[in-house]
Design a protein around this motif. Structure first.
Motif, PDB file in Angstrom:
ATOM      1  N   ARG A   6       0.848  -1.190   0.000  1.00 41.19           N
ATOM      2  CA  ARG A   6       0.000   0.000   0.000  1.00 41.19           C
ATOM      3  C   ARG A   6       0.882   1.238   0.000  1.00 41.19           C
ATOM      4  O   ARG A   6       1.875   1.293   0.702  1.00 41.19           O
ATOM      5  CB  ARG A   6      -0.903   0.006   1.227  1.00 41.19           C
ATOM      6  N   SER A  18      -2.929   3.148  -5.244  1.00 46.92           N
ATOM      7  CA  SER A  18      -2.874   3.129  -3.786  1.00 46.92           C
ATOM      8  C   SER A  18      -2.388   1.790  -3.253  1.00 46.92           C
ATOM      9  O   SER A  18      -1.897   1.712  -2.130  1.00 46.92           O
ATOM     10  CB  SER A  18      -4.239   3.465  -3.181  1.00 46.92           C
ATOM     11  N   GLU A  19      -2.510   0.737  -4.062  1.00 42.51           N
ATOM     12  CA  GLU A  19      -1.992  -0.562  -3.628  1.00 42.51           C
ATOM     13  C   GLU A  19      -1.852  -1.513  -4.796  1.00 42.51           C
ATOM     14  O   GLU A  19      -2.456  -1.315  -5.854  1.00 42.51           O
ATOM     15  CB  GLU A  19      -2.854  -1.182  -2.531  1.00 42.51           C
ATOM     16  N   ALA A  80       3.037  -1.261   4.020  1.00 47.66           N
ATOM     17  CA  ALA A  80       2.646   0.105   3.663  1.00 47.66           C
ATOM     18  C   ALA A  80       3.880   0.996   3.650  1.00 47.66           C
ATOM     19  O   ALA A  80       4.747   0.884   4.527  1.00 47.66           O
ATOM     20  CB  ALA A  80       1.625   0.637   4.654  1.00 47.66           C
TER      21      ALA A  80
END
Length: 88
Positions: A6, A18-19, A80
């Motif tokens: 992410r 975004s991912e 992330a």
């Protein structure tokens, strides 16, 4: 093994998503994942990681907890990437 990456803030804008899910080698470390991401998204190499070992420009979490660059990833992990946060 498969992991989900992410992207937040500037990273999301740079890579345009975004991912994403990636197939990576078993036992890969966060540091090695970042190398894969730089190859996959050259804009990260040029804009964020201007020098080979410059990891100071990124914070990394694994499954919601901040981790070191030597953390070993496991199948199904969610990684992330965040830019450094500053404030006053």
């Amino acid at each position: 093994m498969r992991i989900r990456v992410r992207y937040f803030a500037r990273f999301r804008s740079l890579v345009g998503t975004s991912e994403e899910e990636l197939e990576v080698p078993d036992g890969i470390k966060v540091r090695e994942l970042i190398e894969i991401l730089k190859e996959r998204h050259p804009v990260l190499k040029n804009e964020v990681f201007a020098e080979d070992d410059d990891l100071a420009d990124v914070n990394v979490s694994r499954n919601g907890s901040y981790v070191s660059f030597d953390e070993v990833l496991r199948d199904g992990d969610v990684v992330a990437l965040f830019p450094p946060v500053s404030g006053g």
